[in-house]
Enzyme design. Structure first.
Site: not given
Length: 182
Positions: A9-10, A23, A31-33, A125
């Site tokens: 998990d970043i 984005n 997602g990640v964002d 993406y």
């Protein structure tokens, strides 16, 4: 310099900076964002809104990167970059190279010792994970190579960690790292 890939998990990475596959609005998303925005807390959204108002009224273009503080994250910095969206016709690998190069360059400029990156442009993406891994690892290896010949070019950067959301993606990155090991 160490370049590695892990499953994780970043948002929990204890490095100087994490890269957000953002984005162009910089105002959060999925997602990640979305995970980064939730973990960093509301001050991240406020910082991104200020960036939009002051410097990026049209949003962050594909291939560029900007930094904000990490706020409630373990990382001091969030480096936001917009990867190319293959579904929108952005299928030129140069665009993906540009966002990775911009992110790693910004990490060096910020004085980071460690930076964690997701698989930018994979997933929603539409870029194939193997192509993302090939390009991402090549860009990390380029920084590693420059650190040998021009130590100042890599600044204090000692660790580039790719943080992948699945074992399958990790295996693809691990194979690419093994294939390109010097």
């Amino acid at each position: 310099m160490r370049i590695e890939a892990v499953v994780g998990d970043i948002t929990t990475e204890k490095v100087d900076a994490i890269v957000n596959a953002a984005n162009s609005t910089l105002l959060g998303g999925g997602g990640v964002d979305g995970a980064i925005h939730r973990a960093a807390g509301p001050r991240l959204l406020e910082a991104c809104q200020r960036l939009r108002a002051a410097e990026l009224p049209d949003g962050l273009p594909v291939g560029r990167a900007v930094a904000t503080p990490g706020f409630d994250l373990p990382a001091s910095w969030v480096i936001h970059t917009v990867g190319p969206n293959r579904h929108a016709g952005q299928d030129d690998p140069a665009l993906l190279r540009a966002c990775l190069d911009a992110s790693l360059t910004l990490a060096v400029q910020l004085g980071c010792v460690g930076v964690a990156l997701p698989a930018v442009s994979a997933g929603v993406y539409g870029w194939p994970i193997a192509q993302v891994a090939e390009i991402a690892v090549a860009r990390a290896r380029a920084v590693e190579d420059r650190s040998r010949t021009e130590p100042e070019a890599a600044g204090r950067l000692e660790l580039i960690r790719f943080v992948l959301s699945s074992q399958t993606n990790h295996e693809v990155f691990a194979r690419e790292l093994d294939r390109t090991e010097a």
